[in-house]
Enzyme design. Structure first.
Site, PDB file in Angstrom:
ATOM      1  N   GLU A  52      -4.512   3.682   6.699  1.00 27.07           N
ATOM      2  CA  GLU A  52      -4.368   3.430   5.261  1.00 27.07           C
ATOM      3  C   GLU A  52      -4.849   4.658   4.497  1.00 27.07           C
ATOM      4  O   GLU A  52      -4.340   4.988   3.446  1.00 27.07           O
ATOM      5  CB  GLU A  52      -5.188   2.200   4.840  1.00 27.07           C
ATOM      6  CG  GLU A  52      -4.667   1.593   3.548  1.00 27.07           C
ATOM      7  CD  GLU A  52      -5.711   1.527   2.452  1.00 27.07           C
ATOM      8  OE1 GLU A  52      -5.314   1.455   1.287  1.00 27.07           O
ATOM      9  OE2 GLU A  52      -6.900   1.565   2.742  1.00 27.07           O
ATOM     10  N   CYS A  89     -11.003   0.659   3.363  1.00 33.07           N
ATOM     11  CA  CYS A  89     -10.329   0.283   4.617  1.00 33.07           C
ATOM     12  C   CYS A  89      -9.656   1.502   5.250  1.00 33.07           C
ATOM     13  O   CYS A  89      -8.920   2.232   4.573  1.00 33.07           O
ATOM     14  CB  CYS A  89      -9.285  -0.800   4.345  1.00 33.07           C
ATOM     15  SG  CYS A  89     -10.044  -2.410   4.069  1.00 33.07           S
ATOM     16  N   ARG A 110       0.804  -1.230   0.000  1.00 29.40           N
ATOM     17  CA  ARG A 110       0.000   0.000   0.000  1.00 29.40           C
ATOM     18  C   ARG A 110       0.840   1.285   0.000  1.00 29.40           C
ATOM     19  O   ARG A 110       0.447   2.299   0.566  1.00 29.40           O
ATOM     20  CB  ARG A 110      -0.939   0.039   1.207  1.00 29.40           C
ATOM     21  CG  ARG A 110      -2.086  -0.925   1.120  1.00 29.40           C
ATOM     22  CD  ARG A 110      -3.056  -0.512   0.005  1.00 29.40           C
ATOM     23  NE  ARG A 110      -4.240  -1.317   0.048  1.00 29.40           N
ATOM     24  CZ  ARG A 110      -4.348  -2.515  -0.524  1.00 29.40           C
ATOM     25  NH1 ARG A 110      -3.335  -3.022  -1.214  1.00 29.40           N
ATOM     26  NH2 ARG A 110      -5.460  -3.191  -0.448  1.00 29.40           N
TER      27      ARG A 110
HETATM   28  N1  LIG Z   1      -9.223  -1.434  -2.130  1.00 26.37           N
HETATM   29  C1  LIG Z   1     -10.247  -0.580  -1.992  1.00 26.37           C
HETATM   30  O1  LIG Z   1     -11.358  -0.986  -1.910  1.00 26.37           O
HETATM   31  C2  LIG Z   1     -10.000   0.884  -1.975  1.00 26.37           C
HETATM   32  C3  LIG Z   1      -8.833   1.377  -2.461  1.00 26.37           C
HETATM   33  N2  LIG Z   1      -8.595   2.721  -2.524  1.00 26.37           N
HETATM   34  C4  LIG Z   1      -7.344   3.109  -3.162  1.00 26.37           C
HETATM   35  O2  LIG Z   1      -7.001   4.429  -2.984  1.00 26.37           O
HETATM   36  C5  LIG Z   1      -6.807   5.064  -4.273  1.00 26.37           C
HETATM   37  C6  LIG Z   1      -7.220   6.454  -4.083  1.00 26.37           C
HETATM   38  O3  LIG Z   1      -7.377   7.093  -5.339  1.00 26.37           O
HETATM   39  P1  LIG Z   1      -7.951   8.532  -5.416  1.00 26.37           P
HETATM   40  O4  LIG Z   1      -9.281   8.605  -4.795  1.00 26.37           O
HETATM   41  O5  LIG Z   1      -7.843   8.971  -6.808  1.00 26.37           O
HETATM   42  O6  LIG Z   1      -6.867   9.313  -4.564  1.00 26.37           O
HETATM   43  P2  LIG Z   1      -7.033  10.358  -3.409  1.00 26.37           P
HETATM   44  O7  LIG Z   1      -7.591  11.613  -3.935  1.00 26.37           O
HETATM   45  O8  LIG Z   1      -7.706   9.725  -2.248  1.00 26.37           O
HETATM   46  O9  LIG Z   1      -5.519  10.598  -3.097  1.00 26.37           O
HETATM   47  C7  LIG Z   1      -4.781   9.660  -2.395  1.00 26.37           C
HETATM   48  C8  LIG Z   1      -3.336  10.154  -2.341  1.00 26.37           C
HETATM   49  O10 LIG Z   1      -2.773   9.902  -3.607  1.00 26.37           O
HETATM   50  C9  LIG Z   1      -1.978  10.982  -4.001  1.00 26.37           C
HETATM   51  N3  LIG Z   1      -2.284  11.290  -5.386  1.00 26.37           N
HETATM   52  C10 LIG Z   1      -3.476  11.176  -6.043  1.00 26.37           C
HETATM   53  N4  LIG Z   1      -3.300  11.480  -7.340  1.00 26.37           N
HETATM   54  C11 LIG Z   1      -1.993  11.808  -7.484  1.00 26.37           C
HETATM   55  C12 LIG Z   1      -1.202  12.237  -8.573  1.00 26.37           C
HETATM   56  N5  LIG Z   1      -1.715  12.397  -9.789  1.00 26.37           N
HETATM   57  N6  LIG Z   1       0.106  12.495  -8.352  1.00 26.37           N
HETATM   58  C13 LIG Z   1       0.646  12.340  -7.132  1.00 26.37           C
HETATM   59  N7  LIG Z   1      -0.040  11.955  -6.060  1.00 26.37           N
HETATM   60  C14 LIG Z   1      -1.345  11.690  -6.238  1.00 26.37           C
HETATM   61  C15 LIG Z   1      -2.166  12.081  -3.029  1.00 26.37           C
HETATM   62  O11 LIG Z   1      -0.952  12.039  -2.308  1.00 26.37           O
HETATM   63  P3  LIG Z   1      -0.258  13.263  -1.582  1.00 26.37           P
HETATM   64  O12 LIG Z   1      -0.530  13.001  -0.158  1.00 26.37           O
HETATM   65  O13 LIG Z   1       1.148  13.105  -1.970  1.00 26.37           O
HETATM   66  O14 LIG Z   1      -0.872  14.518  -2.079  1.00 26.37           O
HETATM   67  C16 LIG Z   1      -3.259  11.657  -2.111  1.00 26.37           C
HETATM   68  O15 LIG Z   1      -3.005  11.895  -0.782  1.00 26.37           O
HETATM   69  C17 LIG Z   1      -7.690   4.286  -5.220  1.00 26.37           C
HETATM   70  O16 LIG Z   1      -7.278   4.316  -6.527  1.00 26.37           O
HETATM   71  C18 LIG Z   1      -7.503   2.926  -4.654  1.00 26.37           C
HETATM   72  O17 LIG Z   1      -6.309   2.452  -5.094  1.00 26.37           O
HETATM   73  C19 LIG Z   1      -9.518   3.618  -2.075  1.00 26.37           C
HETATM   74  C20 LIG Z   1     -10.693   3.214  -1.538  1.00 26.37           C
HETATM   75  C21 LIG Z   1     -11.031   1.805  -1.440  1.00 26.37           C
HETATM   76  C1  LIG Z   2     -10.748  -2.245   1.055  1.00 25.07           C
HETATM   77  C2  LIG Z   2      -9.488  -2.094   0.750  1.00 25.07           C
HETATM   78  O1  LIG Z   2      -8.670  -3.120   0.342  1.00 25.07           O
HETATM   79  C3  LIG Z   2      -8.915  -4.426   0.833  1.00 25.07           C
HETATM   80  C4  LIG Z   2      -9.157  -5.342  -0.334  1.00 25.07           C
HETATM   81  O2  LIG Z   2     -10.312  -4.925  -1.042  1.00 25.07           O
HETATM   82  C5  LIG Z   2      -9.363  -6.773   0.233  1.00 25.07           C
HETATM   83  C6  LIG Z   2      -9.596  -7.804  -0.839  1.00 25.07           C
HETATM   84  O3  LIG Z   2      -8.405  -8.215  -1.400  1.00 25.07           O
HETATM   85  O4  LIG Z   2      -8.168  -7.143   0.987  1.00 25.07           O
HETATM   86  C7  LIG Z   2      -7.842  -6.286   2.058  1.00 25.07           C
HETATM   87  O5  LIG Z   2      -8.876  -6.249   3.040  1.00 25.07           O
HETATM   88  P1  LIG Z   2      -8.885  -7.303   4.217  1.00 25.07           P
HETATM   89  O6  LIG Z   2      -7.509  -7.735   4.549  1.00 25.07           O
HETATM   90  O7  LIG Z   2      -9.705  -6.737   5.329  1.00 25.07           O
HETATM   91  O8  LIG Z   2      -9.591  -8.512   3.529  1.00 25.07           O
HETATM   92  P2  LIG Z   2     -10.845  -9.321   3.918  1.00 25.07           P
HETATM   93  O9  LIG Z   2     -10.747 -10.561   3.122  1.00 25.07           O
HETATM   94  O10 LIG Z   2     -12.053  -8.483   3.805  1.00 25.07           O
HETATM   95  O11 LIG Z   2     -10.639  -9.670   5.470  1.00 25.07           O
HETATM   96  C8  LIG Z   2      -9.507 -10.387   5.962  1.00 25.07           C
HETATM   97  C9  LIG Z   2      -9.917 -11.312   7.098  1.00 25.07           C
HETATM   98  O12 LIG Z   2     -10.535 -10.576   8.157  1.00 25.07           O
HETATM   99  C10 LIG Z   2     -11.802 -11.128   8.474  1.00 25.07           C
HETATM  100  N1  LIG Z   2     -12.728 -10.047   8.843  1.00 25.07           N
HETATM  101  C11 LIG Z   2     -12.807  -8.920   8.061  1.00 25.07           C
HETATM  102  C12 LIG Z   2     -13.707  -7.930   8.384  1.00 25.07           C
HETATM  103  C13 LIG Z   2     -14.520  -8.108   9.521  1.00 25.07           C
HETATM  104  O13 LIG Z   2     -15.343  -7.262   9.881  1.00 25.07           O
HETATM  105  N2  LIG Z   2     -14.409  -9.227  10.263  1.00 25.07           N
HETATM  106  C14 LIG Z   2     -13.523 -10.221   9.945  1.00 25.07           C
HETATM  107  O14 LIG Z   2     -13.441 -11.219  10.626  1.00 25.07           O
HETATM  108  C15 LIG Z   2     -12.251 -11.835   7.193  1.00 25.07           C
HETATM  109  O15 LIG Z   2     -13.162 -12.837   7.475  1.00 25.07           O
HETATM  110  C16 LIG Z   2     -10.935 -12.359   6.647  1.00 25.07           C
HETATM  111  O16 LIG Z   2     -10.610 -13.560   7.257  1.00 25.07           O
HETATM  112  C17 LIG Z   2      -7.663  -4.884   1.580  1.00 25.07           C
HETATM  113  N3  LIG Z   2      -7.421  -4.021   2.709  1.00 25.07           N
HETATM  114  C18 LIG Z   2      -6.202  -3.722   3.136  1.00 25.07           C
HETATM  115  C19 LIG Z   2      -6.131  -2.786   4.293  1.00 25.07           C
HETATM  116  O17 LIG Z   2      -5.175  -4.135   2.609  1.00 25.07           O
HETATM  117  C20 LIG Z   2      -8.842  -0.790   0.765  1.00 25.07           C
HETATM  118  O18 LIG Z   2      -7.647  -0.748   0.495  1.00 25.07           O
HETATM  119  O19 LIG Z   2      -9.515   0.219   1.047  1.00 25.07           O
END
Ligand SMILES: NC(=O)C1=CN([C@@H]2O[C@H](COP(=O)(O)OP(=O)(O)OC[C@H]3O[C@@H](n4cnc5c(N)ncnc54)[C@H](OP(=O)(O)O)[C@@H]3O)[C@@H](O)[C@H]2O)C=CC1
Ligand SMILES: C=C(O[C@H]1[C@H](O)[C@@H](CO)O[C@H](OP(=O)(O)OP(=O)(O)OC[C@H]2O[C@@H](n3ccc(=O)[nH]c3=O)[C@H](O)[C@@H]2O)[C@@H]1NC(C)=O)C(=O)O
EC number: 1.3.1.98
Length: 298
Positions: A291, A221, A171
């Site tokens: 995160e 997260c 990350r």
């Molecule tokens: N796995 C998941 O479910 C989730 C994942 N995410 C991840 O977070 C990312 C956040 O994206 P987004 O909403 O667009 O970003 P944000 O607007 O939330 O920015 C996040 C950080 O990225 C930096 N940043 C963004 N764009 C640029 C750029 N063009 N150049 C340099 N730094 C940049 C900034 O850093 P600085 O502090 O340096 O200004 C900022 O603090 C998503 O793409 C995803 O990867 C988000 C939510 C859920």
């Molecule tokens: C959501 C994000 O990314 C997610 C990404 O979508 C998922 C899927 O690959 O894996 C990560 O979540 P995670 O590690 O919590 O994955 P999950 O599979 O949801 O949970 C891990 C373990 O925790 C347990 N779990 C999770 C949530 C909860 O309320 N209770 C619980 O028991 C699940 O059952 C599982 O055994 C990323 N989070 C981080 C911090 O690395 C994000 O970055 O914002």
């Protein structure tokens, strides 16, 4: 002290006291003193120049899907990447300007029979933000497919960087300090038939829907996983699901998500998140690292 605003405004349109809630997916946060919405590399450079000439702290705003802007707002110049759009495909490399949504990049890759991004389907935000935070899910991260990026350095020079062993960690990316990511290129795998990719993309999105990830606005997260443990599991074990503060709620679907009700403030989100952190520390002696990015003064 800001000077020459009107002169520079001829090159870039600078908005003042802009309400961050207009950009934030969780609709909270304060105001930013100055903000630009560049649509070209020149405008990006002019914006950075403006911040330097006027001694303003620079903030880069992607989709704000992983960023909490506190209610005090941002005292400086923000560059929003929302107008920096465009995707090109050449052989097995897909390139996108930083403000393209990750989902649009994935869709374009699949349309061009390129595989390697499917696991990231359903992650919100921009490709610039995804590179900066080395986005990942289901055992796939941007670092696995990163080819190159065009970045603007604080001295306003433009540099192309390529993948290297020390560029990424969990990350996080280790790009030159304060660099602006202008475009990102990913190297993918060419396939003959894109139907399986379409199906996988749908399945990953469905998985997220099924666990309720899209039910209420959130920043995903809140904390990084303290490897090899899971932050969500630890928070859950503390019995904190449903805990709330002024409309910010520890999600019942995933304990590492905080959802926000209408009119919740960013500071309430942070108060709740800090409380969660304290409880996890009390119970397990583990300090969770954020995160999400937190911008502004508390
Ligand atoms: N796995 C998941 O479910 C989730 C994942 N995410 C991840 O977070 C990312 C956040 O994206 P987004 O909403 O667009 O970003 P944000 O607007 O939330 O920015 C996040 C950080 O990225 C930096 N940043 C963004 N764009 C640029 C750029 N063009 N150049 C340099 N730094 C940049 C900034 O850093 P600085 O502090 O340096 O200004 C900022 O603090 C998503 O793409 C995803 O990867 C988000 C939510 C859920
Ligand atoms: C959501 C994000 O990314 C997610 C990404 O979508 C998922 C899927 O690959 O894996 C990560 O979540 P995670 O590690 O919590 O994955 P999950 O599979 O949801 O949970 C891990 C373990 O925790 C347990 N779990 C999770 C949530 C909860 O309320 N209770 C619980 O028991 C699940 O059952 C599982 O055994 C990323 N989070 C981080 C911090 O690395 C994000 O970055 O914002």
């Amino acid at each position: 002290m800001v000077s020459n605003v009107s002169i520079l405004e001829e090159k870039i349109n600078i908005h003042t006291n802009y309400d961050i809630t207009l950009l934030s997916p969780i609709k909270c946060g304060g105001k930013v003193k100055y903000i630009t919405f560049p649509s070209t590399l020149d405008e990006v450079i002019e914006s950075i120049k403006f911040s330097k000439q006027n001694d303003l702290k620079l903030f880069i705003l992607g989709g704000l899907t992983n960023t909490l802007v506190l209610d005090s707002g941002l005292d400086g110049l923000a560059i929003s990447t929302k107008n920096l759009k465009g995707i090109t495909v050449k052989d097995d490399v897909i390139s996108a300007k930083c403000g393209e949504s990750l989902s649009h990049v994935i869709q374009s890759a699949i349309n061009n029979n390129l595989s390697g991004l499917e696991q990231l389907s359903g992650i919100p935000g921009t490709i610039g933000g995804a590179l900066k935070g080395n986005a990942g899910s289901y055992n796939k991260a941007i670092s696995d497919i990163f080819y190159s990026a065009e970045i603007v350095l604080p001295d306003l020079s433009i540099k192309k960087i390529y993948n290297s062993d020390d560029l990424f960690s969990y990350r996080a990316s280790n790009l030159p300090k304060d660099s602006f990511i202008y475009s990102v290129s990913l190297r993918l795998n060419k396939v003959d038939d894109n139907k399986p990719l379409i199906k996988q993309r749908e399945e990953y999105i469905l998985k997220r829907k099924e666990v309720g990830q899209y039910d209420k606005p959130s920043l995903g997260c809140v904390f990084k996983n303290p490897t090899p443990l899971s932050a969500g599991l630890l928070i859950d074990k503390c019995g904190l699901k449903g805990l709330s503060y002024n409309g910010a709620v520890v999600s019942e679907s995933h304990a590492n998500f905080i959802t926000v009700e209408k009119n919740t403030t960013a500071n309430s989100y942070l108060t709740l998140a800090n409380k969660v952190r304290e409880e996890v520390f009390k119970r397990f002696g583990i300090t969770l690292d954020y995160e999400i990015n937190i911008m502004g003064q508390n």
